[in-house]
Design an enzyme around this catalytic site. Structure first.
Site, PDB file in Angstrom:
ATOM      1  N   CYS A  79      18.058  55.528  26.219  1.00 41.66           N
ATOM      2  CA  CYS A  79      17.774  55.422  27.492  1.00 41.66           C
ATOM      3  C   CYS A  79      16.961  56.711  27.979  1.00 41.66           C
ATOM      4  CB  CYS A  79      18.924  54.867  28.310  1.00 41.66           C
ATOM      5  SG  CYS A  79      18.589  54.351  29.911  1.00 41.66           S
ATOM      6  N   HIS A 182      20.474  50.260  24.441  1.00 48.06           N
ATOM      7  CA  HIS A 182      21.596  50.811  24.394  1.00 48.06           C
ATOM      8  C   HIS A 182      22.204  50.408  22.981  1.00 48.06           C
ATOM      9  CE1 HIS A 182      22.152  53.214  28.214  1.00 48.06           C
ATOM     10  NE2 HIS A 182      21.077  52.327  28.621  1.00 48.06           N
ATOM     11  N   GLU A 184      25.028  51.516  21.719  1.00 46.12           N
ATOM     12  CA  GLU A 184      26.346  51.328  21.685  1.00 46.12           C
ATOM     13  C   GLU A 184      26.912  50.280  22.610  1.00 46.12           C
ATOM     14  OE1 GLU A 184      24.335  52.941  23.476  1.00 46.12           O
ATOM     15  OE2 GLU A 184      25.147  53.517  25.464  1.00 46.12           O
ATOM     16  N   ASP A 225      39.958  38.505  36.408  1.00 43.35           N
ATOM     17  CA  ASP A 225      40.483  38.952  37.602  1.00 43.35           C
ATOM     18  C   ASP A 225      42.006  39.650  37.159  1.00 43.35           C
ATOM     19  OD1 ASP A 225      38.251  37.860  38.910  1.00 43.35           O
ATOM     20  OD2 ASP A 225      39.348  36.299  39.876  1.00 43.35           O
ATOM     21  N   ASP A 380      31.466  37.356  48.224  1.00 43.84           N
ATOM     22  CA  ASP A 380      32.163  36.145  48.336  1.00 43.84           C
ATOM     23  C   ASP A 380      31.966  35.358  49.349  1.00 43.84           C
ATOM     24  OD1 ASP A 380      33.910  37.538  46.102  1.00 43.84           O
ATOM     25  OD2 ASP A 380      34.730  38.858  47.510  1.00 43.84           O
TER      26      ASP A 380
HETATM   27  O1  1PR Z   1      36.377  44.065  48.152  1.00 40.18           O
HETATM   28  O2  1PR Z   1      35.470  45.867  46.583  1.00 40.18           O
HETATM   29  O3  1PR Z   1      37.727  45.696  46.562  1.00 40.18           O
HETATM   30  O4  1PR Z   1      36.283  44.111  45.358  1.00 40.18           O
HETATM   31  C1  1PR Z   1      37.260  42.866  45.165  1.00 40.18           C
HETATM   32  C2  1PR Z   1      36.600  42.102  44.172  1.00 40.18           C
HETATM   33  O5  1PR Z   1      37.729  41.134  43.769  1.00 40.18           O
HETATM   34  C3  1PR Z   1      35.412  41.311  44.624  1.00 40.18           C
HETATM   35  O6  1PR Z   1      34.592  41.531  43.612  1.00 40.18           O
HETATM   36  C4  1PR Z   1      36.063  39.821  44.912  1.00 40.18           C
HETATM   37  O7  1PR Z   1      35.171  38.914  44.389  1.00 40.18           O
HETATM   38  C5  1PR Z   1      37.283  39.977  43.892  1.00 40.18           C
HETATM   39  N1  1PR Z   1      38.386  38.852  44.462  1.00 40.18           N
HETATM   40  C6  1PR Z   1      39.135  39.630  45.419  1.00 40.18           C
HETATM   41  N2  1PR Z   1      40.062  38.584  45.589  1.00 40.18           N
HETATM   42  C7  1PR Z   1      39.695  37.537  44.802  1.00 40.18           C
HETATM   43  C8  1PR Z   1      40.838  36.312  44.335  1.00 40.18           C
HETATM   44  O8  1PR Z   1      40.698  35.467  43.496  1.00 40.18           O
HETATM   45  N3  1PR Z   1      41.835  36.319  44.886  1.00 40.18           N
HETATM   46  N4  1PR Z   1      38.259  37.223  42.866  1.00 40.18           N
HETATM   47  C9  1PR Z   1      39.000  38.030  43.880  1.00 40.18           C
HETATM   48  C10 1PR Z   1      37.323  36.883  42.742  1.00 40.18           C
HETATM   49  C11 1PR Z   1      35.795  35.302  41.610  1.00 40.18           C
HETATM   50  C12 1PR Z   1      34.969  35.307  40.529  1.00 40.18           C
HETATM   51  C13 1PR Z   1      35.866  34.433  39.619  1.00 40.18           C
HETATM   52  C14 1PR Z   1      34.486  33.212  39.550  1.00 40.18           C
HETATM   53  C15 1PR Z   1      34.562  32.316  38.389  1.00 40.18           C
HETATM   54  N5  1PR Z   1      37.099  36.148  41.498  1.00 40.18           N
HETATM   55  O9  1PR Z   1      34.704  36.552  40.058  1.00 40.18           O
HETATM   56  O10 1PR Z   1      35.935  34.686  38.533  1.00 40.18           O
HETATM   57  O11 1PR Z   1      34.636  32.586  40.947  1.00 40.18           O
HETATM   58  O12 1PR Z   1      35.708  31.483  38.440  1.00 40.18           O
HETATM   59  P1  1PR Z   1      35.567  30.130  37.686  1.00 40.18           P
HETATM   60  O13 1PR Z   1      34.884  30.240  36.695  1.00 40.18           O
HETATM   61  O14 1PR Z   1      37.062  30.071  37.405  1.00 40.18           O
HETATM   62  O15 1PR Z   1      35.176  29.113  38.801  1.00 40.18           O
HETATM   63  P2  1PR Z   1      36.642  44.696  46.785  1.00 40.18           P
END
Ligand code: 1PR
Length: 528
Positions: A79, A182, A184, A225, A380
């Site tokens: 890169c 990349h 790697e 998550d 979100d």
């Molecule tokens: O605000 O910078 O500290 O970041 C927090 C991060 O954590 C953000 O990216 C936020 O989207 C994520 N987050 C916070 N709370 C939750 C929660 O679920 N209670 N999760 C959360 C977000 C959503 C997606 C999920 C998809 C696909 N998760 O990433 O994986 O919606 O899901 P599915 O295929 O099952 O429908 P900060």
């Protein structure tokens, strides 16, 4: 023995892990003479060209590097490590001298397609090279860049790649090799390239290799998550519209490192970890995510993104840490990109209010040092229904085919912070545009209404955001069948699709999603 030049930016851990996995030993460059003493020199680089050249000058590495290269000693630049071989870049405004071993310059992509060019793309081999021995013919490699080289001397071109137009994706002259992609981060075939570099005695021999790749793939991303459950164990969890508790307990879908490894083997193009803990203190102390990244990157050779808690902090002893400090620690531990959620909303609000870039926000600071491509904005949003666009004059309102509870035919997408708990007066399109302006390189577009529902992606939301920005968009939330992935790629221009629940519950394997996409004429990366 491989000598590794780490100038302090980006993720070199994956390169180290790849070399060690191949049985190689690594010596780091600590002083200029280490360069001239190297047997084989590996120079991985990501981030910002100007910053890299500045550091090479500050550390007095330019002269020994030029001497080493002019003597045609074994060198592999990745890169930016390849771009540095040329005479300069459009990304560099400092006027600092570059290595200039090859004639030509580095130019920004001029295309109507998304920039950065992110993802798995094919290469066309232009001359025989032992470095490509054993690499499967239709393989793809992982690219992440906004600039590409334009060599003057065509004989140095090793491969080209198609992204709107054909650009040079690797070079070789004698023992000097450089790749824009990349290795790697490119699974088994990428590792093979490094193996050839490490173990081939004669890199100049003209052994035949036939590689002809197709275009950029749509990426499939597995999302984990992660948080501590009530017993204090770190688990992968999964919410329904962000509620991760079931009968009072945090849902436990498995262990982070094990799941990430499984998804890598199943063919995930990237893995995203979102640390969804509500941080009480400094995140690097609060949660063992560093350990998760370090362990995962030992065996997982595709890009890793980490999000959650990336912002400025003052810990409980009054010590201040910038978001850049937090990100730097994650990059050192094996992350390739960081993702910013809540902080991006506050930053965008301030930017839209004042119209001024402070230069001090997490988005600006991290993109300046590590490059735009390293900064993902995680959005979100939730739908807000209105009867007419005039009812939400300050927001991007769309006409929707899914009427609201009172038969409203319009909606806008309201941004939230703190894991969806707090709503803000900002819409998803405005947030994406503001963050792009401030230096973000990619959008991770979740949708709280769709999260965990298995009812398919919110195509209207994805279309609205994707049509507004020029950076790549990852569609997220709602995947419930392989057909949903076809829908998202046929009906929107999203570059990638991310899913969580359907993979965690083993309702479908990533490989099956890809087979189905290929059957529907959607370009995907095949085997590892
Ligand atoms: O605000 O910078 O500290 O970041 C927090 C991060 O954590 C953000 O990216 C936020 O989207 C994520 N987050 C916070 N709370 C939750 C929660 O679920 N209670 N999760 C959360 C977000 C959503 C997606 C999920 C998809 C696909 N998760 O990433 O994986 O919606 O899901 P599915 O295929 O099952 O429908 P900060």
């Amino acid at each position: 023995m491989i000598t590794l030049l780490d100038y302090g930016a980006g993720n070199v851990r994956s390169v180290v892990n790849a070399i060690e996995k191949l049985g190689g030993k690594i010596k780091m460059v600590n002083k200029p003479s280490d360069i001239l003493n190297a047997e084989k020199l590996l120079f991985p680089g990501v981030g910002n060209y100007e910053n890299m050249i500045k550091i090479l000058h500050e550390k007095n590495y330019i002269n020994p590097l030029q001497e080493y290269l002019k003597a045609d000693r074994p060198f592999f630049g990745i890169c930016l490590g390849m771009q540095a071989l040329f005479e300069g870049s459009e990304e560099d405004f400092s006027g600092n001298e570059s290595l200039g071993v090859f004639k030509g310059r580095v130019k920004r992509f001029k295309t109507r397609l998304a920039v950065p060019h992110i993802g798995w793309n094919g290469v066309n081999l232009k001359k025989d090279s032992p470095v490509f021995n054993g690499v499967i013919p239709d393989t793809k490699f992982y690219f992440v860049h906004s600039y590409h080289i334009v060599p003057v001397d065509a004989s140095v071109v090793l491969t080209t790649t198609q992204y709107d137009y054909e650009f040079v994706s690797s070079v070789q002259k004698g023992n000097i090799i450089g790749t824009q992609f990349h290795p790697e981060k490119s699974g088994n075939n990428g590792i093979k390239l490094l193996e050839n570099f490490i173990y081939q005695k004669d890199l100049k021999s003209r052994q035949k290799a036939d590689i002809k790749g197709k275009g950029l793939s749509k990426r499939i991303i597995a999302c984990l998550d992660v948080r501590a459950n009530d017993n204090g164990d770190l688990v992968v969890t999964k919410g329904d519209q962000y509620d991760v508790r079931e009968k009072g307990d945090v849902r436990n879908m498995g262990k982070p490192v094990e799941l990430a490894t499984r998804y890598y083997k199943e063919g995930a193009d990237e893995i995203t970890f979102l640390n969804i803990t509500g941080f009480r203190d400094f995140p690097l102390k609060d949660m063992p995510m560093i350990d998760v990244l370090e362990k995962t990157s030992k065996n997982v050779f595709v890009p890793l993104t980490i999000g959650g808690g990336i912002r400025d902090y003052t810990d409980n002893k009054g010590k201040k840490y910038t978001a850049l400090d937090v990100a730097a620690q994650y990059f050192r531990s094996g992350a390739d990109k960081i993702s910013i959620g809540s902080d991006a909303v506050y930053i965008a609000e301030e930017y839209l209010k004042t119209g001024k870039k402070s230069g001090k926000t997490s988005i600006e600071q991290i993109s300046r040092v590590y490059g735009n491509q390293a900064v993902v904005i995680s959005i979100d949003p939730k739908r807000v229904y209105v009867n007419s666009p005039g009812d939400a004059k300050n927001h991007h309102v769309i006409k929707t085919s899914f009427l609201g509870p009172e038969n409203e035919a319009y909606c806008w997408y309201q941004c939230t912070v703190q894991g969806g708990r707090t709503k803000r007066d900002l819409d998803a399109v405005a947030l994406a545009l503001a963050c792009q302006d401030l230096g973000a390189g990619e959008i991770l577009l979740n949708c709280i209404d769709k999260d965990g529902t298995n009812s398919g992606f919110d195509l209207e939301l994805i279309t609205a955001v994707k049509n507004a920005v020029s950076i790549p968009v990852i569609a997220s939330s709602g995947a419930g069948s392989k057909e949903h992935f076809v829908q998202v790629f046929k009906n929107t221009n999203a570059e990638a699709a991310l899913a969580a629940g359907i993979f965690h519950r083993k309702e479908i394997l990533i490989q099956d999603v890809k087979i189905h996409l290929a059957q529907n004429n959607i370009e995907v990366r095949g085997s590892l």
